[in-house]
Design a protein around this motif. Structure first.
Motif, PDB file in Angstrom:
ATOM      1  N   THR A  75       0.933  -1.132   0.027  1.00  0.00           N
ATOM      2  CA  THR A  75       0.106   0.010   0.079  1.00  0.00           C
ATOM      3  C   THR A  75       0.966   1.169  -0.119  1.00  0.00           C
ATOM      4  O   THR A  75       0.224   2.335  -0.292  1.00  0.00           O
ATOM      5  N   PRO A  78       3.109   2.982  -4.215  1.00  0.00           N
ATOM      6  CA  PRO A  78       2.407   3.933  -5.017  1.00  0.00           C
ATOM      7  C   PRO A  78       2.881   5.323  -4.827  1.00  0.00           C
ATOM      8  O   PRO A  78       2.965   6.217  -5.935  1.00  0.00           O
ATOM      9  N   SER A  79       3.258   5.580  -3.483  1.00  0.00           N
ATOM     10  CA  SER A  79       3.503   6.996  -3.104  1.00  0.00           C
ATOM     11  C   SER A  79       4.926   7.185  -3.005  1.00  0.00           C
ATOM     12  O   SER A  79       5.383   8.142  -2.342  1.00  0.00           O
ATOM     13  N   TYR A 104      -7.994  -7.991  -1.261  1.00  0.00           N
ATOM     14  CA  TYR A 104      -7.187  -6.981  -0.804  1.00  0.00           C
ATOM     15  C   TYR A 104      -5.969  -6.867  -1.408  1.00  0.00           C
ATOM     16  O   TYR A 104      -5.189  -5.872  -1.777  1.00  0.00           O
ATOM     17  N   HIS A 107      -5.702  -6.366  -5.073  1.00  0.00           N
ATOM     18  CA  HIS A 107      -5.912  -5.191  -5.623  1.00  0.00           C
ATOM     19  C   HIS A 107      -4.295  -4.365  -5.487  1.00  0.00           C
ATOM     20  O   HIS A 107      -4.078  -3.632  -6.139  1.00  0.00           O
ATOM     21  N   TRP A 108      -3.695  -4.444  -4.167  1.00  0.00           N
ATOM     22  CA  TRP A 108      -2.531  -3.647  -3.950  1.00  0.00           C
ATOM     23  C   TRP A 108      -1.305  -4.262  -4.807  1.00  0.00           C
ATOM     24  O   TRP A 108      -0.403  -3.580  -5.085  1.00  0.00           O
ATOM     25  N   GLN A 110      -1.820  -5.144  -8.027  1.00  0.00           N
ATOM     26  CA  GLN A 110      -1.883  -4.449  -9.318  1.00  0.00           C
ATOM     27  C   GLN A 110      -1.690  -3.138  -8.991  1.00  0.00           C
ATOM     28  O   GLN A 110      -0.760  -2.636  -9.985  1.00  0.00           O
ATOM     29  N   GLN A 111      -2.128  -2.456  -7.854  1.00  0.00           N
ATOM     30  CA  GLN A 111      -1.969  -1.094  -7.984  1.00  0.00           C
ATOM     31  C   GLN A 111      -0.327  -0.528  -7.696  1.00  0.00           C
ATOM     32  O   GLN A 111       0.015   0.471  -7.844  1.00  0.00           O
ATOM     33  N   SER A 112       0.201  -1.407  -6.995  1.00  0.00           N
ATOM     34  CA  SER A 112       1.482  -1.140  -6.537  1.00  0.00           C
ATOM     35  C   SER A 112       2.601  -1.287  -7.864  1.00  0.00           C
ATOM     36  O   SER A 112       3.796  -0.645  -7.908  1.00  0.00           O
ATOM     37  N   THR A 115       2.661  -6.845  -9.705  1.00  0.00           N
ATOM     38  CA  THR A 115       2.032  -7.645 -10.715  1.00  0.00           C
ATOM     39  C   THR A 115       2.770  -7.567 -11.895  1.00  0.00           C
ATOM     40  O   THR A 115       3.223  -8.632 -12.685  1.00  0.00           O
ATOM     41  N   LEU A 149     -12.954  -2.240  -1.162  1.00  0.00           N
ATOM     42  CA  LEU A 149     -12.990  -2.087  -2.688  1.00  0.00           C
ATOM     43  C   LEU A 149     -14.284  -2.759  -2.968  1.00  0.00           C
ATOM     44  O   LEU A 149     -15.114  -3.389  -2.495  1.00  0.00           O
ATOM     45  N   SER A 153     -13.874  -6.391  -7.964  1.00  0.00           N
ATOM     46  CA  SER A 153     -12.706  -6.201  -8.070  1.00  0.00           C
ATOM     47  C   SER A 153     -11.997  -7.676  -8.094  1.00  0.00           C
ATOM     48  O   SER A 153     -12.601  -8.540  -7.611  1.00  0.00           O
TER      49      SER A 153
END
Length: 226
Positions: A75, A78-79, A104, A107-108, A110-112, A115, A149, A153
């Motif tokens: 989490t 991405p920042s 959960y 999702h993270w 993929q978002q990070s 993946t 979410l 998802s």
């Protein structure tokens, strides 16, 4: 691709030996990164992360005597700049992905951006999953719904073409009887492995091997009729 997909961690000698075989060297000479993200998707996640890291909960995982052990919280990625974490990721010998909420975690991942990195990472790094950390690599994942979410998802990445149902006949999971998991498997269009906490699935470049000192069962998908 080198995967060791466990129900509960490195719970016996056979699974321990399979991990060493995948690493190609002793655990004491190998580096590892632990991804705790999925655990935060279930109640009391913060304390559970602490207990998994220090080895006071479940079977050995983080506390195997690694040469080095780091944490990679998806989490946060991405920042921050990628050059702060991608080199560390690509240099590790083993990626330890903990259990919790599969949706959960997916999702993270993929978002990070993790993946997207997995195909190149897993050419040399061993992926070691625990429960949801194993399921997320398959064609089937679950969710505890303790997150915000959307229901639609993704719940798994589908990098291997089978499903895993961990914690077979475990006292903490009364719904995970063999009969119940057989009914669930009948709804999934790929082979399903029901595995207990003394069982793992070793995948080496597409070759699947069951590593077990316990109980497991393979359910083939129902035959579709035209």
């Amino acid at each position: 691709m080198k995967l060791l997909l466990t129900s509960a961690g490195i719970s016996n000698t056979s699974i321990h030996n399979a991990l060493i075989d995948l690493l190609g060297k002793p655990i004491a000479e190998a580096s590892a990164l632990f991804i705790p993200t999925a655990i935060y998707g279930i109640p009391n996640g913060g304390d559970l992360v602490r207990r998994v890291i220090c080895g006071s909960l479940g079977d050995p995982f983080c506390d195997l005597g690694w040469k080095s052990l780091g944490l990679l919280e998806l989490t946060a990625l991405p920042s921050i700049q990628q050059d702060l974490w991608i080199p560390m990721l690509m240099e590790t010998d083993a990626l330890l992905v903990g259990g919790g909420d599969c949706q959960y975690l997916c999702h993270w991942m993929q978002q990070s951006g993790l993946t997207d990195l997995l195909p190149s990472l897993l050419r040399k790094t061993v992926y070691v999953g625990l429960s949801a950390g194993s399921m997320v690599m398959t064609r089937y994942g679950t969710t505890y719904r303790h997150h915000m979410l959307p229901a639609q998802s993704d719940k798994s990445l589908g990098l291997v073409d089978f499903a895993i149902h961990p914690h077979l006949d475990h006292a903490w999971f009364p719904d995970n009887s063999l009969a119940n998991l057989e009914k669930l498997a009948a709804t999934i269009p790929v082979p399903s492995y029901a595995i207990d906490d003394q069982t793992a699935i070793k995948v080496t470049d597409g070759t699947v091997e069951i590593i077990s000192e316990g109980q497991w069962k393979l359910f083939n998908p129902p035959i579709s009729r035209a």
